[in-house]
Design a protein around this motif. Structure first.
Motif, mmCIF file in Angstrom:
data_model
loop_
_atom_site.group_PDB
_atom_site.id
_atom_site.type_symbol
_atom_site.label_atom_id
_atom_site.label_comp_id
_atom_site.label_asym_id
_atom_site.label_seq_id
_atom_site.Cartn_x
_atom_site.Cartn_y
_atom_site.Cartn_z
ATOM 1 N N SER A 775 0.860 -1.189 0.000
ATOM 2 C CA SER A 775 0.000 0.000 0.000
ATOM 3 C C SER A 775 0.890 1.232 0.000
ATOM 4 C CB SER A 775 -0.936 0.020 1.213
ATOM 5 O OG SER A 775 -0.197 0.081 2.425
ATOM 6 N N ARG A 777 1.078 5.618 0.808
ATOM 7 C CA ARG A 777 0.477 6.800 1.435
ATOM 8 C C ARG A 777 0.512 7.908 0.397
ATOM 9 N NH1 ARG A 777 -1.775 7.753 5.820
ATOM 10 N NH2 ARG A 777 -1.809 9.722 6.941
ATOM 11 N N SER A 802 -5.563 4.508 -6.231
ATOM 12 C CA SER A 802 -5.472 5.519 -5.178
ATOM 13 C C SER A 802 -6.842 6.106 -4.894
ATOM 14 C CB SER A 802 -4.519 6.641 -5.604
ATOM 15 O OG SER A 802 -3.225 6.131 -5.818
ATOM 16 N N ASP A 811 -3.960 6.301 2.980
ATOM 17 C CA ASP A 811 -3.368 5.065 2.483
ATOM 18 C C ASP A 811 -4.247 4.438 1.415
ATOM 19 O OD1 ASP A 811 -1.136 5.156 4.155
ATOM 20 O OD2 ASP A 811 -2.237 4.208 5.797
ATOM 21 N N SER A 859 4.594 0.778 1.697
ATOM 22 C CA SER A 859 4.862 -0.255 2.697
ATOM 23 C C SER A 859 4.530 -1.631 2.134
ATOM 24 C CB SER A 859 4.058 0.001 3.975
ATOM 25 O OG SER A 859 2.672 -0.106 3.718
#
Length: 868
Positions: A775, A777, A802, A811, A859
């Motif tokens: 994912s 940010r 997104s 996120d 991440s």
């Protein structure tokens, strides 16, 4: 009974005589008066007429025609009179009464005790009245109506009762500015039935939005220096509560560099150029529940919408701005440390401000920069009011009018002339307000960038956190821009693109065979005039490769092996500073504007090809076809038919794939920095073109053809044929005014997109093979923004959709990827949709092209680890 009738008759006679006197004095505001306010009208008219009589008696009998002669006795008398503040108290009180009109004040006072107390307080406060009229007074409900000083006092008093901070300093000026600006609108709203309580609440919300932002360091550093008149430009456009706060948060998140490093003339407002689509095709997708700014950055627009977004952006950060429509442009003018400046349209003289040619406004703002001298201009205007002259600000007329208005305009012109003749004070761009300390932007600017900002971290539970700025932009296109983040550390930004191909007019540097010496200068540039530069080129257009070094890679020279004995030699170029730009003012099919010359800092060392890419190197990577390489292997690669920008980038990418090094096209700034090699002259060897032949093949010595590389002398940094032989492609596209607005450090050129999308990648070391959840940010300003991710060239792929975050950090929903143990490469790209997509509100399907997006981090969380 008879006595009462006699008193009423005397009142009517007195009122009639007062009105006649006022009208004979040149004032038409008492042609009739409302019966319920008869006594009050008489009272205020009496004060006004008494002031007029006193002032008329005290104004010296100066022959204004003779005073036009500089240095004459009358001119000296006039100057002495205008520099004195002896009459200011009476003058400002007269102007307030005159603009508010006795009838207007009477109608306000008769509403109740509170209103009567407000007007009494106003007329007793000389300093407050002076502040008001220096700021051009209170607004009117409609053109030709009285100025609403009573309503201004209502709101000003309420704001000071709401916040103790509104009683001093810039926040006192802000409260007064709001009250004066909105007074006319408030009067109109109350007339139409809006309650006084709701008017006060709206005023309180708008004022407190700025107060909170100012005390929190969110506004521009110059905010604390503004006058009441300048602060008036922050209000009056109907921004609902919360709109400005959203604008600040959005810009801090999406384009932080527009806040802390954009040039003063376009700071904040440059968001229109970089992130607002030009065109009305998607305006129908506006959402009623959103702020205007959210809809504009989402769906684009033309003229009025774009100018409105520009004004909104600068006002969000406490910078004054106003509309300035011009032919075929919805432009604006805004404050800068060097004076007011137009944005989104042509220069001064091509638009209008408040219905009149904009030159009057430019002169008015220039004169106001010297507040002490400008008092003389205002005093002349005030005396003109006393003498019943009509106000005029039209400085662009050849001769100002007679009387005191003419005196005001001539004094204004003199102030501007005097300012130009003397060195201006340094602009307050780095001003730090002692009340609040450094602003948020100043703190971000002062924060150093460290290696940790790009360091990939590995947690004990197997989670991998990747800073977005740790990416390696594919092809080195400037579509992935790292920048300091208000959220700490770094982030990356990727701009909008509206067509599958994107792109623009690409740039070549250095001159080539058949060119005159002047076209081989260090600062000379040329754009590709082909209608489709991705597919067409010229036979003497080639390129030179660049490479981003690894952390410990600083050897003076480096050789990359391309296979079959072919090598690519590179020279290390150390970081440094230079003045970029040339002299050319052309802007046509092939010409490039080269001004202004501007200081550029190259903060990172890089490698650049020792020679232009040769035919042997090109063929080793791209393959050769029979009959398409008529020149020898050591000639610059120019076949077939010249090297297009697409082929040049493809070559670099193939070298990347074979060598594992980040080979790319140089940016235009890198190329010129390396070409100049520390020089400040037209050519790196000096200003004498007769010396060019020792270093370059050009029109005077090339025999009309391209020559093998490396036969001439290198420049001082060891680069051969950097001038002449073949034109060299760089990564940038051409935008005429980019030099005026480019970043001071490591400029990468205007936004552009390769094959319709941004591309970047990360190299990670995975502790255990398995399935991972990825994912990111992100910040988005439109729907259906995507990131395609592939692992190790396609072993595992996913599409990260997104969410629409409306300018906030959020996120993405995760996607799963299979990663192998050890080294993995994550390749990201964006692309426009091939077919219409479902509208989020269930409306008609439409193409939601990729718009601006910012990424802070990515991440990877392990879901299923494979057993060894």
């Amino acid at each position: 009974m008879m006595e009462n009738r006699r008193i009423k008759t005397m009142r009517r006679i007195t009122l009639f005589l007062a009105a006649m006197v006022f009208c004979m004095a040149g004032h038409s505001t008492l042609a009739s008066a409302a019966e319920p306010a008869d006594e009050l009208v008489v009272q205020y008219a009496g004060i006004l007429n008494q002031l007029r009589a006193e002032l008329t008696a005290k104004v010296p009998k100066i022959e204004l025609e003779k005073a036009k002669t500089v240095g004459s006795p009358e001119a000296l008398r006039l100057k002495k009179f205008l520099t004195s503040d002896a009459l200011d108290a009476k003058l400002v009180k007269y102007v307030v009464l005159h603009e508010a009109t006795p009838k207007g004040l009477a109608e306000f006072v008769q509403q109740g005790k509170e209103e009567a107390a407000l007007v009494k307080r106003l007329l007793a406060d000389d300093e407050l009245m002076k502040q008001m009229v220096m700021a051009d007074g209170a607004g009117s409900a409609r053109r030709g109506k009285q100025a609403e000083y009573g309503q201004a006092m209502r709101i000003y008093t309420h704001l000071q009762n709401t916040s103790e901070k509104a009683k001093d300093g810039v926040l006192q000026r802000l409260a007064l500015a709001y009250s004066l600006n909105r007074a006319g609108t408030i009067a109109e709203e109350i007339e139409e039935g809006k309650t006084i309580a709701s008017v006060k609440e709206d005023a309180q919300n708008r004022y407190l939005d700025y107060e909170k932002a100012y005390l929190g360091g969110e506004l521009d550093p110059a905010f604390g220096t503004f006058t009441v008149w300048e602060l008036k430009f922050l209000f009056g456009w109907g921004d609902p509560h919360g709109h400005l706060a959203w604008g600040r948060e959005m810009l801090r998140n999406l384009r932080p560099d527009h806040i802390y490093s954009a040039p003063d003339a376009v700071r904040y407002s440059v968001i229109v150029n970089t992130c607002v689509k030009y065109g009305s095709g998607h305006v129908t997708l506006d959402r009623a529940e959103q702020y205007a700014g959210q809809n504009i950055i989402m769906n684009g627009g033309v003229c009025g919408r774009r100018a409105g977004m520009g004004r909104f952006a600068v006002r969000s950060f406490g910078i004054p701005a106003t509309a300035r429509p011009s032919p075929r442009h919805g432009a604006l003018v805004r404050w800068t440390p060097n004076g007011w400046w137009p944005n989104l349209g042509p220069g001064w003289g091509s638009g209008s401000v408040w219905g009149s040619k904009d030159l009057w406004f430019r002169a008015y703002t220039q004169a106001r920069e010297n507040s002490e001298a400008f008092l003389q201009v205002k005093r002349a205007y005030w005396i003109g009011d006393v003498m019943a002259e009509a106000r005029t600000y039209r400085t662009y007329h050849a001769d100002p009018p007679e009387g005191w208005n003419g005196v005001a305009l001539r004094r204004q012109r003199a102030i501007i002339k005097e300012a130009k003749a003397t060195k201006l004070e340094e602009a307050p761009g780095e001003y730090v307000d002692e009340t609040i300390g450094p602003t948020l932007a100043q703190k971000v600017t002062a924060t150093p960038i460290t290696s940790a900002d790009k360091e990939i971290t590995y947690a004990e539970d197997g989670t991998i956190l990747i800073p977005a700025a740790a990416c390696t932009p594919r092809d080195a296109t400037p579509c992935v821009t790292p920048m300091k983040s208000f959220a700490g550390g770094l982030q990356i930004f990727m701009g909008r693109f509206a067509t599958p191909s994107g792109g623009g007019k690409t740039i070549v540097r250095g001159g080539g065979a058949g060119q005159e010496a002047k076209f081989c200068k260090s600062g000379w540039r040329m754009k590709d005039g082909n209608k489709n530069p991705a597919h067409f080129s010229y036979a003497n257009w080639g390129f030179r490769a660049a490479m981003t070094p690894q952390a410990d890679q600083v050897s003076p020279e480096l050789t990359l092996k391309l296979g079959d004995g072919v090598e690519l030699e590179l020279v290390y170029i150390k970081p440094g500073t230079f003045v970029m730009g040339g002299e050319n003012t052309w802007d046509n099919r092939f010409g490039c504007y080269e001004l202004p010359k501007h200081k550029v800092v190259i903060t990172k060392g890089f490698y650049l090809g020792k020679y232009e890419v040769t035919q042997a190197q090109y063929d080793a990577m791209m393959g050769s076809k029979k009959g398409q390489s008529p020149r020898g292997p050591n000639y610059p690669a120019t076949t077939p038919g010249g090297i297009t920008v697409g082929r040049a980038k493809e070559f670099c990418q193939k070298v990347c794939d074979i060598t594992g090094r980040e080979v790319r096209l140089p940016t235009e700034a890198e190329w010129e920095y390396a070409c100049r090699a520390g020089s400040t002259t037209a050519w790196f060897f000096g200003d004498d073109p007769a010396k060019l032949g020792a270093y370059a093949w050009y029109k005077d010595n090339d025999g009309g053809k391209v020559h093998p590389v490396g036969q001439k002398k290198p420049n001082p940094w060891g680069l051969y044929d950097i001038c002449g032989n073949v034109f060299e492609r760089v990564a940038d596209v051409y935008v005429k005014n980019y030099y005026a607005n480019s970043p001071k450090e490591d400029p990468t050129g205007p936004a552009q997109f390769n094959e319709g999308g941004s591309r970047f990648k990360y190299r990670i070391t995975v502790p255990e093979a398995g399935t991972y959840e990825l994912s990111a940010r992100v910040v988005t300003v439109n729907y259906n923004q995507n990131l395609h991710v592939s692992v190790n060239g396609g072993e595992s792929e996913g599409k990260v959709m997104s969410p629409y975050t409306a300018g906030k950090w959020q996120d993405t929903d995760p996607v799963t990827l299979a990663l192998k143990k050890g080294a993995n490469t994550l390749q990201f790209r964006r692309s426009n949709p091939d077919s219409p997509q479902t509208h989020p509100d269930g409306g008609p399907n439409t193409l939601h092209f990729q718009r601006a997006i910012a990424i802070k981090s990515i991440s990877l969380r392990p879901l299923l680890i494979k057993a060894e």
